[in-house]
Design a protein around this motif. Structure first.
Motif, PDB file in Angstrom:
ATOM      1  N   ALA A 104       0.908  -1.234   0.058  1.00  0.00           N
ATOM      2  CA  ALA A 104       0.159   0.068   0.062  1.00  0.00           C
ATOM      3  C   ALA A 104       0.680   1.224   0.056  1.00  0.00           C
ATOM      4  O   ALA A 104       1.964   1.200   0.585  1.00  0.00           O
ATOM      5  CB  ALA A 104      -0.833   0.014   1.132  1.00  0.00           C
ATOM      6  N   GLY A 105       0.310   2.389  -0.469  1.00  0.00           N
ATOM      7  CA  GLY A 105       1.095   3.610  -0.689  1.00  0.00           C
ATOM      8  C   GLY A 105       0.360   4.656  -1.330  1.00  0.00           C
ATOM      9  O   GLY A 105      -0.980   4.313  -1.609  1.00  0.00           O
ATOM     10  N   SER A 106       0.972   5.852  -1.536  1.00  0.00           N
ATOM     11  CA  SER A 106       0.030   6.916  -2.196  1.00  0.00           C
ATOM     12  C   SER A 106       0.959   7.134  -3.778  1.00  0.00           C
ATOM     13  O   SER A 106       2.082   6.972  -3.730  1.00  0.00           O
ATOM     14  CB  SER A 106       0.315   8.320  -1.341  1.00  0.00           C
ATOM     15  N   VAL A 107       0.276   7.550  -4.499  1.00  0.00           N
ATOM     16  CA  VAL A 107       0.802   7.932  -5.955  1.00  0.00           C
ATOM     17  C   VAL A 107       0.533   9.193  -6.356  1.00  0.00           C
ATOM     18  O   VAL A 107      -0.864   9.697  -6.361  1.00  0.00           O
ATOM     19  CB  VAL A 107       0.262   6.817  -6.899  1.00  0.00           C
ATOM     20  N   ALA A 108       1.052  10.059  -6.851  1.00  0.00           N
ATOM     21  CA  ALA A 108       0.695  11.519  -7.190  1.00  0.00           C
ATOM     22  C   ALA A 108       1.694  11.534  -8.539  1.00  0.00           C
ATOM     23  O   ALA A 108       2.830  11.569  -8.656  1.00  0.00           O
ATOM     24  CB  ALA A 108       1.217  12.475  -6.317  1.00  0.00           C
ATOM     25  N   LEU A 109       0.879  11.627  -9.668  1.00  0.00           N
ATOM     26  CA  LEU A 109       1.487  11.808 -10.948  1.00  0.00           C
ATOM     27  C   LEU A 109       1.119  12.877 -11.664  1.00  0.00           C
ATOM     28  O   LEU A 109      -0.165  13.583 -11.717  1.00  0.00           O
ATOM     29  CB  LEU A 109       1.192  10.551 -12.062  1.00  0.00           C
ATOM     30  N   THR A 110       1.952  13.612 -12.417  1.00  0.00           N
ATOM     31  CA  THR A 110       1.567  14.761 -13.282  1.00  0.00           C
ATOM     32  C   THR A 110       2.267  14.886 -14.572  1.00  0.00           C
ATOM     33  O   THR A 110       3.007  13.986 -14.957  1.00  0.00           O
ATOM     34  CB  THR A 110       2.077  16.081 -12.662  1.00  0.00           C
ATOM     35  N   THR A 111       1.847  15.651 -15.623  1.00  0.00           N
ATOM     36  CA  THR A 111       2.391  15.727 -17.020  1.00  0.00           C
ATOM     37  C   THR A 111       2.698  17.365 -17.166  1.00  0.00           C
ATOM     38  O   THR A 111       2.161  17.411 -18.371  1.00  0.00           O
ATOM     39  CB  THR A 111       1.378  14.930 -17.803  1.00  0.00           C
ATOM     40  N   ARG A 112       3.190  17.770 -16.503  1.00  0.00           N
ATOM     41  CA  ARG A 112       3.670  19.292 -16.579  1.00  0.00           C
ATOM     42  C   ARG A 112       4.982  19.500 -17.754  1.00  0.00           C
ATOM     43  O   ARG A 112       5.889  18.790 -17.316  1.00  0.00           O
ATOM     44  CB  ARG A 112       3.909  19.890 -15.196  1.00  0.00           C
ATOM     45  N   ALA A 113       4.605  20.118 -18.650  1.00  0.00           N
ATOM     46  CA  ALA A 113       5.759  20.602 -19.804  1.00  0.00           C
ATOM     47  C   ALA A 113       6.860  21.345 -19.148  1.00  0.00           C
ATOM     48  O   ALA A 113       7.791  21.633 -19.563  1.00  0.00           O
ATOM     49  CB  ALA A 113       4.914  20.958 -20.882  1.00  0.00           C
ATOM     50  N   ASP A 125     -12.414  -3.165  -4.625  1.00  0.00           N
ATOM     51  CA  ASP A 125     -13.436  -3.681  -3.650  1.00  0.00           C
ATOM     52  C   ASP A 125     -14.300  -2.520  -3.217  1.00  0.00           C
ATOM     53  O   ASP A 125     -15.334  -2.378  -3.401  1.00  0.00           O
ATOM     54  CB  ASP A 125     -13.081  -4.717  -2.597  1.00  0.00           C
ATOM     55  N   ALA A 126     -13.573  -1.500  -2.784  1.00  0.00           N
ATOM     56  CA  ALA A 126     -13.944   0.024  -2.121  1.00  0.00           C
ATOM     57  C   ALA A 126     -13.331   0.871  -3.008  1.00  0.00           C
ATOM     58  O   ALA A 126     -12.136   1.040  -2.882  1.00  0.00           O
ATOM     59  CB  ALA A 126     -13.732  -0.038  -0.553  1.00  0.00           C
ATOM     60  N   LEU A 127     -14.163   1.508  -3.528  1.00  0.00           N
ATOM     61  CA  LEU A 127     -13.730   2.891  -4.493  1.00  0.00           C
ATOM     62  C   LEU A 127     -14.233   3.989  -4.316  1.00  0.00           C
ATOM     63  O   LEU A 127     -15.628   4.085  -4.345  1.00  0.00           O
ATOM     64  CB  LEU A 127     -13.882   2.146  -5.906  1.00  0.00           C
ATOM     65  N   LYS A 128     -13.471   5.043  -4.152  1.00  0.00           N
ATOM     66  CA  LYS A 128     -14.045   6.458  -4.168  1.00  0.00           C
ATOM     67  C   LYS A 128     -13.314   7.159  -5.224  1.00  0.00           C
ATOM     68  O   LYS A 128     -12.007   7.149  -5.352  1.00  0.00           O
ATOM     69  CB  LYS A 128     -13.655   7.015  -2.788  1.00  0.00           C
ATOM     70  N   ALA A 129     -13.791   7.650  -6.226  1.00  0.00           N
ATOM     71  CA  ALA A 129     -13.149   8.357  -7.311  1.00  0.00           C
ATOM     72  C   ALA A 129     -14.053   9.625  -7.754  1.00  0.00           C
ATOM     73  O   ALA A 129     -15.220   9.941  -7.737  1.00  0.00           O
ATOM     74  CB  ALA A 129     -13.575   7.347  -8.296  1.00  0.00           C
ATOM     75  N   LEU A 130     -13.029  10.561  -8.046  1.00  0.00           N
ATOM     76  CA  LEU A 130     -13.443  12.038  -8.481  1.00  0.00           C
ATOM     77  C   LEU A 130     -12.480  11.813  -9.750  1.00  0.00           C
ATOM     78  O   LEU A 130     -11.432  12.162 -10.138  1.00  0.00           O
ATOM     79  CB  LEU A 130     -12.968  13.009  -7.668  1.00  0.00           C
ATOM     80  N   LEU A 131     -13.340  12.061 -11.087  1.00  0.00           N
ATOM     81  CA  LEU A 131     -12.822  12.158 -12.241  1.00  0.00           C
ATOM     82  C   LEU A 131     -13.231  13.303 -12.961  1.00  0.00           C
ATOM     83  O   LEU A 131     -14.584  13.486 -13.292  1.00  0.00           O
ATOM     84  CB  LEU A 131     -13.165  10.890 -12.996  1.00  0.00           C
ATOM     85  N   VAL A 132     -12.290  14.210 -13.317  1.00  0.00           N
ATOM     86  CA  VAL A 132     -12.532  15.535 -13.758  1.00  0.00           C
ATOM     87  C   VAL A 132     -11.866  15.700 -15.135  1.00  0.00           C
ATOM     88  O   VAL A 132     -10.772  15.636 -15.035  1.00  0.00           O
ATOM     89  CB  VAL A 132     -12.030  16.646 -12.783  1.00  0.00           C
ATOM     90  N   TYR A 133     -12.561  15.712 -16.126  1.00  0.00           N
ATOM     91  CA  TYR A 133     -12.122  15.769 -17.331  1.00  0.00           C
ATOM     92  C   TYR A 133     -12.125  17.470 -18.027  1.00  0.00           C
ATOM     93  O   TYR A 133     -13.205  17.905 -17.959  1.00  0.00           O
ATOM     94  CB  TYR A 133     -12.872  14.962 -18.244  1.00  0.00           C
ATOM     95  N   THR A 134     -10.936  17.787 -18.193  1.00  0.00           N
ATOM     96  CA  THR A 134     -10.690  19.102 -18.640  1.00  0.00           C
ATOM     97  C   THR A 134     -10.927  19.297 -19.924  1.00  0.00           C
ATOM     98  O   THR A 134     -11.275  20.521 -20.538  1.00  0.00           O
ATOM     99  CB  THR A 134      -9.353  19.664 -18.290  1.00  0.00           C
ATOM    100  N   GLY A 180      -7.884  15.948 -15.592  1.00  0.00           N
ATOM    101  CA  GLY A 180      -7.285  16.132 -16.989  1.00  0.00           C
ATOM    102  C   GLY A 180      -7.844  15.350 -18.155  1.00  0.00           C
ATOM    103  O   GLY A 180      -9.156  15.464 -18.384  1.00  0.00           O
ATOM    104  N   GLU A 181      -6.931  14.676 -18.948  1.00  0.00           N
ATOM    105  CA  GLU A 181      -7.379  13.753 -19.948  1.00  0.00           C
ATOM    106  C   GLU A 181      -6.824  12.342 -20.229  1.00  0.00           C
ATOM    107  O   GLU A 181      -5.864  12.463 -19.663  1.00  0.00           O
ATOM    108  CB  GLU A 181      -7.105  14.658 -21.332  1.00  0.00           C
TER     109      GLU A 181
END
Length: 235
Positions: free
Chosen positions: A45-54, A162-171, A152-153
């Motif tokens: 288990a852990g945390s993941v933080a990913l970006t795609t900044r140019a 099994d247990a999922l909480k999701a916020l999906l924001v398409y720009t 993002g996109e």
């Protein structure tokens, strides 16, 4: 009913509330990711933080943080005890990240990376806190308890937990997006910046669905939800 009111298993609530993070310990100075098109994250288990900044370097790193008041107290006296055998392996255009638990339960692994646009991300962890911000091709998740925040996109998003909480924001929407949510207990908020039509289907024993858009056969974005209990908002 708010998303917080859905009766998720206690394991999900507990996992998300314990991440009051204190000082970080780096396992690696960072790996260059300018040629990476695929990222595979697996292990504990852990945390993941990913970006795609140019406008930022394409690098990735693993850190371990102490959480909770016990972890904060121990961090005053010890450094090495939070180290683990977590590692990153680069093979051509594929980065494999393996998260390993520390022998101290107060240590929490965090993988952060800035990737080139259009990467495919696969995450296989038993429990994860995931924050994705940017332009991706595919996002695949296989977990037990997960909280996902995406802005993002993405052409394809497949989340299984099994247990999922999701916020999906398409720009932005390009008329090719697919979203697949497979869970026992799911609370999902899906938002689109601008879209003409969508298609969606929710297969669940008990479901509450609130959609701003009617179902249009064959339209994309295409949302499919399979669950025992589901609370879905589409805006």
């Amino acid at each position: 009913m708010s998303l917080q009111s859905l009766p998720f298993p206690r394991i999900l609530v507990t996992f998300f509330l314990v991440f009051s993070l204190s000082p970080a310990f780096a396992d690696d100075a960072g790996v260059g990711l300018s040629a990476v098109t695929r990222v595979h994250i697996l292990g504990d288990a852990g945390s993941v933080a990913l970006t795609t900044r140019a406008d930022a370097p394409f690098v990735g790193a693993i850190t371990h943080r102490r959480h909770g008041w016990i972890g904060q107290f121990l961090s005053l006296w010890s450094y090495d005890e939070c180290a683990t055998s977590s590692d990153m392996r680069l093979d051509g255009a594929t980065l494999t990240v393996t998260i390993a638990s520390s022998r101290l339960s107060s240590c929490h692994a965090v993988f952060t990376a800035n990737l080139p646009e259009g990467a495919t991300v696969t995450i296989e962890q038993p429990a994860a806190e995931i924050d994705l911000n940017g332009v991706f091709d595919q996002i695949h998740l296989d977990s037990v308890a997960t909280n996902v925040r995406f802005t993002g996109e993405a052409r394809d998003v497949t989340l299984k937990s099994d247990a999922l909480k999701a916020l999906l924001v398409y720009t932005a929407v390009h008329g090719r997006e697919t979203i697949r949510l497979d869970s026992k207990f799911v609370a999902a908020d899906v938002r689109f910046a601008k879209v003409d039509a969508i298609s969606y289907r929710v297969d669940a024993d008990a479901a509450m669905v609130n959609s701003r858009y009617p179902h249009t056969q064959g339209a994309k974005p295409d949302i499919r939800v399979t669950a025992e209990k589901a609370q879905i908002s589409i805006d």
